[in-house]
Enzyme design. Structure first.
Site, PDB file in Angstrom:
ATOM      1  N   HIS A  60       0.832  -1.189   0.000  1.00  0.00           N
ATOM      2  CA  HIS A  60       0.000   0.000   0.000  1.00  0.00           C
ATOM      3  C   HIS A  60       0.879   1.257   0.000  1.00  0.00           C
ATOM      4  CE1 HIS A  60      -3.760  -2.226   1.786  1.00  0.00           C
ATOM      5  NE2 HIS A  60      -3.304  -2.762   0.665  1.00  0.00           N
ATOM      6  N   GLU A  67       1.425   3.721   2.103  1.00  0.00           N
ATOM      7  CA  GLU A  67       2.236   4.054   3.271  1.00  0.00           C
ATOM      8  C   GLU A  67       3.522   3.233   3.302  1.00  0.00           C
ATOM      9  OE1 GLU A  67      -2.160   4.198   4.604  1.00  0.00           O
ATOM     10  OE2 GLU A  67      -0.919   3.184   3.109  1.00  0.00           O
ATOM     11  N   THR A 109     -25.721  -3.356 -29.051  1.00  0.00           N
ATOM     12  CA  THR A 109     -24.513  -2.661 -29.486  1.00  0.00           C
ATOM     13  C   THR A 109     -23.486  -3.637 -30.025  1.00  0.00           C
ATOM     14  OG1 THR A 109     -24.881  -0.876 -27.887  1.00  0.00           O
ATOM     15  CG2 THR A 109     -22.640  -1.151 -28.707  1.00  0.00           C
ATOM     16  N   SER A 159     -29.864 -10.890 -22.553  1.00  0.00           N
ATOM     17  CA  SER A 159     -30.892 -11.693 -21.883  1.00  0.00           C
ATOM     18  C   SER A 159     -31.020 -13.096 -22.454  1.00  0.00           C
ATOM     19  CB  SER A 159     -32.248 -10.978 -21.965  1.00  0.00           C
ATOM     20  OG  SER A 159     -32.199  -9.752 -21.273  1.00  0.00           O
TER      21      SER A 159
END
Length: 370
Positions: free
Chosen positions: A54, A56, A203, A229
């Protein structure tokens, strides 16, 4: 002293966090700057890919590589240091072990296993903690992370390219290209910051898009998602090709089509809703469970209309070209409305010139905070 380009260390920390866009998902984008008691910046860091260090820890390592002493220094960090063992140890423990004197954090981490616990542990160890510097800017950078953790759904950004008269395509479906190359490159930058890019099967049939990030550099490709779907995505669709992963949401099972699409590398998920359609709200909840923070939508007027009608769009990213198309397809097919009082009101966040086009960003009232 801080670099002249940054008025404060927190501004520099935010800039570092911005460099983690497209890298850290599902984790937040975080930057950290360590400042010595004499005002010198002695360490800089930003969060790495999921499972990596991370911000720090990266800043502490940077200071160590410079042979700097961090005892008594101040860490400016754009999000509360984590307080739990995930893929990496707690960052608050690393700051405590380094014997910093103060931690200035932009805002509290909403993740339940942190949520103030990191700040509490720092204070308990005798480290002064301040909160609130550039909080709005830090939250905006991680708006998808906040949305997923707080609301249980991604931040939905609907991107469209329109003409001055609001058309996204001609009546025959032709839409490439309404806007210019600079706007298209800018749109790819928004794809890069998203965890996933969503479109509809219509699309896919009309445009055969790839939906990957090509026009800007990226360390990873976002997940590509199709609302389909009846599992009608063609096996020849370009978005089924590498790079990246494709997830198709369906409502109606078809074993043969499902097997064929899976053979092309697609993952199939079912979210059945009313009328044999995909339940879009259920789909968003599932995407959140999969770690999707920001969902970038590039779809046609029908799926756009469904998202708008169900109140699922958090932000509108509109590129407007200085041309008129006349009769054609609209931005979103919903309505018709009988009264102006029933219209969907939005609030502009920004209007900018992007090449020969305009970029408008708007949100429904209340979506600035949730």
């Amino acid at each position: 002293m801080t670099a002249p380009d940054f008025p404060t260390p927190m501004h520099e920390a935010l800039a570092l966090a911005g460099q983690s866009v497209g890298l850290t998902e599902p984790n937040p984008r975080v930057g950290c700057v360590i400042v010595a008691p004499d005002g010198r910046v002695i360490g800089r860091g930003r969060t790495q890919q999921a499972g990596g260090p991370h911000a720090e820890v990266m800043a502490l390592r940077d200071a160590e590589s410079r042979h700097e002493i961090v005892h008594g220094a101040t860490a400016y960090v754009t999000l509360e240091p984590c307080a739990h063992h995930g893929r990496t140890p707690p960052c608050c423990d690393a700051l405590i072990a380094a014997r910093l004197g103060r931690v200035v954090m932009a805002l509290e981490d909403p993740f339940p296993q942190v949520a103030g616990q990191g700040a509490a542990r720092l204070r308990a160890a005798g480290i002064a903690v301040e909160e609130g510097q550039l909080a709005d800017e830090a939250r905006e950078l991680n708006i998808g992370f906040f949305s997923r953790v707080v609301r249980g759904r991604p931040w939905v950004r609907l991107k469209v390219a329109v003409s001055l008269d609001g058309r996204t395509a001609l009546n025959n479906g032709v839409s490439q290209w309404i806007t210019g190359p600079v706007a298209r490159t800018d749109g790819h930058a928004y794809r890069r910051r998203a965890s996933a890019v969503l479109t509809g099967v219509g699309t896919v049939h009309d445009d055969d898009p790839r939906l990957d990030v090509r026009l800007v550099e990226t360390p990873r490709q976002p997940l590509r998602v199709v609302v389909d779907s009846r599992l009608e995505t063609p096996l020849t669709a370009r978005l089924l090709d590498p790079p990246g992963t494709v997830l198709i949401y369906a409502a109606q099972p078809d074993e043969a089509r499902q097997a064929a699409l899976q053979a092309r590398g697609a993952e199939i998920a079912f979210a059945p809703g009313a009328g044999g359609k995909v339940d879009l709200a259920a789909m968003l909840a599932d995407l959140a469970r999969r770690g999707v923070n920001e969902l970038h939508v590039e779809a046609g007027h029908k799926l756009n209309g469904s998202l708008v009608r169900e109140g699922l769009v958090d932000e509108y990213l509109v590129y407007m070209a200085p041309r008129l198309l006349g009769t054609g397809r609209e931005l979103a097919a919903f309505g018709p409305l009988e009264r102006l009082e029933d219209t969907l009101d939005l609030r502009y966040l920004s209007v900018d010139r992007i090449g020969d086009d305009l970029r408008l960003i708007a949100r429904p009232p209340g979506r600035e905070r949730f």
